[in-house]
Scaffold this motif. Structure first.
Motif, mmCIF file in Angstrom:
data_model
loop_
_atom_site.group_PDB
_atom_site.id
_atom_site.type_symbol
_atom_site.label_atom_id
_atom_site.label_comp_id
_atom_site.label_asym_id
_atom_site.label_seq_id
_atom_site.Cartn_x
_atom_site.Cartn_y
_atom_site.Cartn_z
ATOM 1 N N HIS A 69 0.808 -1.223 0.000
ATOM 2 C CA HIS A 69 0.000 0.000 0.000
ATOM 3 C C HIS A 69 0.837 1.268 0.000
ATOM 4 O O HIS A 69 0.421 2.282 -0.567
ATOM 5 C CB HIS A 69 -0.953 -0.026 1.177
ATOM 6 C CG HIS A 69 -1.689 -1.320 1.311
ATOM 7 N ND1 HIS A 69 -2.547 -1.783 0.339
ATOM 8 C CD2 HIS A 69 -1.659 -2.277 2.271
ATOM 9 C CE1 HIS A 69 -3.024 -2.964 0.705
ATOM 10 N NE2 HIS A 69 -2.491 -3.280 1.868
ATOM 11 N N ILE A 120 0.267 4.087 -2.876
ATOM 12 C CA ILE A 120 -0.115 5.476 -2.584
ATOM 13 C C ILE A 120 0.802 6.455 -3.316
ATOM 14 O O ILE A 120 0.339 7.448 -3.892
ATOM 15 C CB ILE A 120 -0.112 5.704 -1.063
ATOM 16 C CG1 ILE A 120 -1.304 4.978 -0.437
ATOM 17 C CG2 ILE A 120 -0.146 7.189 -0.717
ATOM 18 C CD1 ILE A 120 -1.222 4.835 1.074
ATOM 19 N N LEU A 122 -5.755 0.394 -5.876
ATOM 20 C CA LEU A 122 -5.932 1.782 -5.449
ATOM 21 C C LEU A 122 -6.313 2.668 -6.629
ATOM 22 O O LEU A 122 -7.193 3.539 -6.511
ATOM 23 C CB LEU A 122 -4.657 2.298 -4.784
ATOM 24 C CG LEU A 122 -4.715 3.739 -4.262
ATOM 25 C CD1 LEU A 122 -5.846 3.918 -3.258
ATOM 26 C CD2 LEU A 122 -3.381 4.136 -3.632
ATOM 27 N N GLU A 156 -9.906 2.247 -7.337
ATOM 28 C CA GLU A 156 -10.692 2.954 -6.326
ATOM 29 C C GLU A 156 -10.752 4.452 -6.630
ATOM 30 O O GLU A 156 -11.760 5.108 -6.349
ATOM 31 C CB GLU A 156 -10.065 2.728 -4.944
ATOM 32 C CG GLU A 156 -10.807 3.386 -3.790
ATOM 33 C CD GLU A 156 -12.128 2.692 -3.463
ATOM 34 O OE1 GLU A 156 -12.963 3.325 -2.786
ATOM 35 O OE2 GLU A 156 -12.312 1.524 -3.884
ATOM 36 N N MET A 196 -9.177 1.792 2.725
ATOM 37 C CA MET A 196 -8.948 2.324 1.389
ATOM 38 C C MET A 196 -9.160 3.832 1.336
ATOM 39 O O MET A 196 -8.420 4.558 0.655
ATOM 40 C CB MET A 196 -9.867 1.623 0.388
ATOM 41 C CG MET A 196 -9.596 2.004 -1.052
ATOM 42 S SD MET A 196 -7.958 1.490 -1.649
ATOM 43 C CE MET A 196 -8.273 -0.234 -1.999
ATOM 44 N N CYS A 238 -6.078 5.553 2.408
ATOM 45 C CA CYS A 238 -5.043 5.489 1.372
ATOM 46 C C CYS A 238 -5.313 6.503 0.266
ATOM 47 O O CYS A 238 -4.392 7.188 -0.211
ATOM 48 C CB CYS A 238 -4.964 4.080 0.792
ATOM 49 S SG CYS A 238 -4.386 2.820 1.946
ATOM 50 N N VAL A 239 -6.566 6.608 -0.160
ATOM 51 C CA VAL A 239 -6.930 7.590 -1.182
ATOM 52 C C VAL A 239 -6.640 9.002 -0.686
ATOM 53 O O VAL A 239 -6.069 9.836 -1.411
ATOM 54 C CB VAL A 239 -8.408 7.443 -1.574
ATOM 55 C CG1 VAL A 239 -8.864 8.612 -2.443
ATOM 56 C CG2 VAL A 239 -8.647 6.121 -2.305
#
Length: 423
Positions: A165, A169, A206, A209, A340, A343-344
């Motif tokens: 992750h 990112i 990601l 998303e 999530m 992370c966004v």
């Protein structure tokens, strides 16, 4: 500097004047007999009883709330492969230094001698009460997926596999900015990801998303494009199996607006880059040797934006931009997990910071007279002191808004940067 002298310099750095890169310091007065009686018996019994009666008081009376475990079994260390748990310790200590230096997060590095995922999971679960968060590191795929999923399910503190992750990112932050500079959008971009391991899977998830379309994502492994007609796919690869006639990497790259390499050295040719559509984006992130060097890529394309994992080229996709600040935000609201949305939020805040004027301290650190948002500056510098003001507030706000925080948004935090959705 010769290869030998570089090697010796690194060994001397770790050996002198004291072995290793970490130490533990005392944070309370401890100079009198009275202070001894508070720090240990009988005074220490009072917080023990308080925590027994209310486990949340551990955050009030112990270092748990600012303590992260950096844990590895040494099965995928840097580019060295399975070195074993003990040999991973210098890397885990290094990670701890970065946590402390950049976000004032304390770390215990823990090297677990367990190749079996069940043994590793059991060990981490049993020691987890000590910590406010768990950073998994250098664990080989596919076991890393199983380990992280099990620990997230079993624990009520953040569990974050940085190789998945953290990389995702930084990739997302840089790609959003690169796409805008190239006059393209994430929703329309055709993306080829070479490498279907931990970082590749997490990065594509990601991006989906954040607005990428599955029909436009072409993940490739050693057999070529991962497509719906293949019968040899693991569950982690199968989620990216699209209905497409593309079969070879050559075919996929020829239609790609974006190439993201998370595979191995020298696996992409100049000829392949030359076939990409106008204004391509190339993230060649194998480290230390990229899938293709910037020199080779630019020899055939003068319209590309390029990033690597190396510090000696512009646009370094460096995980230190992420994990210290992501955990800072998660710890400050006592988050139960890093989801999530967090992370966004981290990716968007990071991307926004790269757009801001570069402070003099960053110019001095890079020994540059001028740096600005553009093709050679799509992610912030690791030396930008404003990372701590951008990313933790965004992560903390997302944690509160999604219900995984135990506390309210910290009153001492600034309001998080509001990122307009450009996609």
């Amino acid at each position: 500097m010769t290869e030998y002298s570089r090697k010796q310099e690194a060994l001397d750095y770790h050996a002198k004047p004291k072995p290793g890169k970490l130490a533990i310091s005392v944070t309370k007065p401890f100079t009198t007999y009275g202070e001894l009686s508070l720090a240990y018996t009988p005074g220490v019994a009072e917080p023990v009883k308080a925590i027994r009666d209310d486990p949340e008081d551990a955050y009030r009376y112990t270092s748990k709330g600012n303590l992260v475990a950096v844990i590895s079994n040494g099965t995928a260390v840097l580019g060295l492969g399975d070195t074993g748990a003990l040999a991973s310790k210098p890397v885990m200590e290094g990670k701890a230094v970065l946590f402390k230096k950049f976000a004032d997060v304390n770390v215990f590095d823990i090297e677990v001698d367990a190749d079996d995922p069940a043994d590793f999971i059991d060990t981490v679960e049993r020691i987890a009460p000590t910590f406010g968060g768990i950073n998994l590191e250098d664990i080989a795929a596919p076991h890393c997926f199983e380990i992280e999923a099990a620990l997230i399910e079993r624990l009520d503190i953040p569990v974050f596999h940085d190789d998945q992750h953290g990389t995702a990112i930084i990739v997302a932050a840089g790609l959003i900015n690169a796409l805008e500079l190239q006059g393209k959008t994430l929703a329309d971009a055709r993306i080829v990801c070479m490498g279907a391991g931990a970082a590749g899977v997490a990065s594509m998830k990601l991006l989906l998303e954040m607005g990428a379309q599955l029909d436009n994502v072409f993940m490739c492994d050693r057999r070529g494009v991962i497509h719906a007609d293949r019968d040899d796919l693991s569950e982690h690869k199968a989620q990216f199996a699209t209905k497409t006639d593309l079969r070879s990497v050559d075919d996929a790259i020829a239609q790609a607006d974006v190439f993201i390499g998370l595979s191995g050295p020298d696996t992409v040719s100049k000829e392949q880059i030359a076939t990409m559509p106008a204004r391509p984006i190339v993230f060649a992130l194998s480290n230390p040797t990229p899938e293709i060097s910037p020199e080779d890529a630019r020899s055939v394309r003068d319209d590309l934006i390029m990033a690597t994992g190396r510090s000696d080229y512009p646009n370094q996709i460096n995980n230190v931009l992420g994990f210290p600040y992501i955990f800072r935000g998660a710890l400050d609201v006592r988050a139960r997990r890093i989801n999530m949305a967090m992370c966004v939020a981290a990716a968007r805040a990071m991307g926004e910071l790269a757009r801001q004027p570069v402070p003099n301290s960053v110019l001095e650190a890079h020994e540059q007279r001028e740096m600005a948002f553009g093709p050679d500056y799509i992610v912030p510098s690791p030396f930008d002191p404003r990372l701590i003001d951008y990313i933790p507030p965004a992560v903390a706000r997302a944690a509160v808004d999604t219900g995984v925080a135990r506390t309210e948004y910290p009153s001492h935090y600034p309001q998080p940067v509001v990122e307009t959705d450009r996609d």
